[in-house]
Design an enzyme around this catalytic site. Structure first.
Site, short mmCIF file in Angstrom:
data_model
loop_
_atom_site.label_atom_id
_atom_site.label_comp_id
_atom_site.label_asym_id
_atom_site.label_seq_id
_atom_site.Cartn_x
_atom_site.Cartn_y
_atom_site.Cartn_z
N GLU A 81 0.53 -1.35 0.04
CA GLU A 81 -0.11 0.09 0.05
C GLU A 81 0.85 1.18 0.18
O GLU A 81 0.75 2.18 1.01
CB GLU A 81 -1.01 0.09 1.23
CG GLU A 81 -2.09 -1.19 1.31
CD GLU A 81 -3.08 -1.06 2.30
OE1 GLU A 81 -2.81 -0.24 3.13
OE2 GLU A 81 -3.74 -1.86 2.21
N GLU B 149 -5.53 -8.77 0.93
CA GLU B 149 -5.91 -8.33 2.11
C GLU B 149 -7.48 -8.10 1.90
O GLU B 149 -7.74 -7.33 0.95
CB GLU B 149 -5.36 -7.03 3.09
CG GLU B 149 -3.97 -7.27 3.27
CD GLU B 149 -3.41 -6.00 4.23
OE1 GLU B 149 -4.43 -5.11 4.69
OE2 GLU B 149 -2.31 -5.77 3.91
C1 BGP Z 1 -4.30 -2.20 5.78
C2 BGP Z 1 -2.53 -2.52 6.08
C3 BGP Z 1 -2.43 -3.31 7.28
C4 BGP Z 1 -3.65 -3.22 8.25
C5 BGP Z 1 -4.98 -3.31 7.73
C6 BGP Z 1 -6.15 -2.97 8.49
O1 BGP Z 1 -4.50 -0.96 5.03
O2 BGP Z 1 -2.06 -2.74 5.00
O3 BGP Z 1 -1.35 -2.98 7.74
O4 BGP Z 1 -3.30 -2.30 9.23
O5 BGP Z 1 -5.22 -2.08 6.78
O6 BGP Z 1 -6.37 -1.65 8.80
P1 BGP Z 1 -6.07 -0.87 10.22
O7 BGP Z 1 -5.22 -1.83 11.09
O8 BGP Z 1 -5.86 0.47 10.34
O9 BGP Z 1 -7.63 -1.18 11.16
#
Ligand code: BGP
Length: 458
Positions: A164, A361
């Protein structure tokens, strides 16, 4: 039942800084997260910092057996740059030993490692020089990538450069969520450009390394923009949003070019970054073999109201709006819209010559999940199962329509530490009890995922 293609990758994703812990063990130097937590712990949820996280540095063997228990055939995590090369130059043998054991244990248990190089964790020594703001960061990253390919290329066949990349740009240079918390659109574009060139140089190193059967990709977050109406202004807002947030990395990574429309938009707004004359050729020569798409939420857009010229922020290109029919994951403030996954599948097929890609993801963060624990101590996270089912349905439709999606990874495997949110929202198939020596307990969704994998579908 919706059956997925043969050899489909079922698994989960995580990152070194969010799971490993051992922040100052084994010769690791400080990342910007380690240092920022030391400087301003009050900015982090419940002052939960990155030093222990889920303790994977010590528990990786146990975790891999838990992956095997639910049948996962793949897992993405990252290498910590600060562990492998604590000062950016000197190879840390302890790190080599740790990662070799970690990746070997995965392979021995039927879990294919997909290894990423950068997951928001800029080394502090480099951040002190300006991080991605300075061109020399590109060379440092290329050296790190080369070192990783040399040390682990015999074990790891699927590599990715960045997770990302838009996120460390927007959170660090347009909003206040990542260090250095600056707000400067022109600098944000420069940081983005150096990140892109760091990716390109890493791909170049990968090709030089000649890893047998090796493939390289990049992980992008995709929030397709949906316009409020069909008016030319709203449609233009959608185009601008997609160019800035998606095509800015996807086009150069897959097609080898930065889109003209983006260059034109930045030029008219005095945002063009400093470049080197040979960059364009390097971008063209170093495209990827596959793409990972992190999908959580769509982006709803309309024409910008009172845009400034030259633009000072993305809000001068487009504005967000609330879609009246939206469903929300209120814990995270993200809209739930599985249909976008079909649109992503079609985008990859139609605009990006049907390049192989996977969902790298997808997931649902929920706060205070212990509320859903049953008498036997299991968290009944039916909401997560419904969420995954709905997304898989759309993904399956995209695959049926010919898109080359080769896997689906959940965020995440064991609950993990999340940047400023610490352990507030939980995403894992396994609960991590941070009060109780990071004990892992299978949630209902983990058991359900096991069934899904056994059936290769749902
Ligand atoms: C994505 C990232 C992760 C993870 C996930 C969940 O954008 O790649 O690192 O953190 O989001 O988001 P958050 O942890 O901010 O709830």
């Amino acid at each position: 039942m919706k059956t997925f293609p043969e050899n489909f990758l079922w698994g989960a994703a995580a990152s070194a800084p969010q799971t490993e812990g051992g922040a100052f063990e084994g010769g690791k130097s400080a990342s910007t997260w380690d240092k920022w937590f030391e400087l301003e712990p009050e900015r982090f949820n419940a002052e939960q910092g990155p030093s222990i996280t889920s303790d994977v540095y010590h528990r990786y063997k146990e975790d891999i057996l838990l992956m095997k228990d639910i049948g996962m055939n793949s897992y993405r995590t990252s290498i910590a740059w600060t562990r492998l090369l604590p000062d950016g130059k000197t190879l840390n043998q302890e790190a080599v030993t740790f990662y070799r054991k970690y990746f070997t244990a995965m392979i021995e248990n039927g879990v294919e490692p997909i290894i990423n190089l950068f997951h928001f964790d800029m080394p502090w020594w480099l951040m002190e020089k300006g991080g991605w703001e300075v061109r020399e960061s590109v060379d440092h990253f290329a050296f790190y990538a080369k070192t990783a390919f040399e040390q682990f290329g015999d074990l790891v066949k699927k590599w990715t450069t960045f997770n990302e990349p838009i996120v460390h740009i927007e959170c660090g240079y347009l909003s206040n969520f990542h260090y250095p918390c600056k707000h400067d659109f022109k600098l944000a574009v420069q940081v983005g450009y150096h990140t892109l060139m760091a990716h390109v140089y890493a791909v170049k190193e990968f090709r030089k390394a000649g890893i047998p059967d090796g493939k390289i990709g990049i992980i992008l977050n995709i929030s397709p923009a949906y316009p409020k109406s069909d008016s030319p202004e709203d449609l233009e807002a959608k185009e601008r949003a997609d160019h800035v947030n998606i095509y800015s990395f996807l086009d150069p990574a897959v097609l080898g070019v930065i889109p003209d429309k983006l260059i034109d938009l930045f030029e008219r707004n005095e945002l063009l970054p400093m470049v080197e004359s040979y960059d364009r050729e390097l971008i063209a020569e170093n495209t990827v073999d596959f793409v990972g798409m992190n999908y959580y939420q769509p982006l709803r857009v309309k024409a910008a109201v009172d845009p400034r010229f030259p633009a000072k922020d993305r809000s001068d290109f487009y504005n967000g709006y609330i879609w009246p029919e939206r469903r929300m994951n209120d814990y995270r403030g993200w809209e739930i819209y599985p249909e976008a996954l079909y649109d992503v599948a079609m985008l990859m097929k139609e605009k990006y010559h049907n390049i192989p890609w996977y969902v790298s993801e997808n997931g649902m963060g929920v706060a205070e999940e212990e509320r859903f624990t049953d008498a036997k101590g299991q968290i009944k996270d039916d909401y997560r199962i419904d969420f995954v089912k709905e997304h898989l349905e759309q993904l399956h439709k995209g695959i049926e329509a010919g898109s080359q999606c080769f896997g689906y990874h959940m965020w995440t495997f064991v609950d993990c530490w999340s940047w400023l949110n610490g352990y507030r929202n939980r995403y894992g198939f396994y609960r991590v009890d941070i009060e109780n020596d990071c004990k892992r307990t299978l949630k209902k969704s983990g058991a359900w995922y096991k069934q899904l994998i056994e059936n290769n579908g749902c």
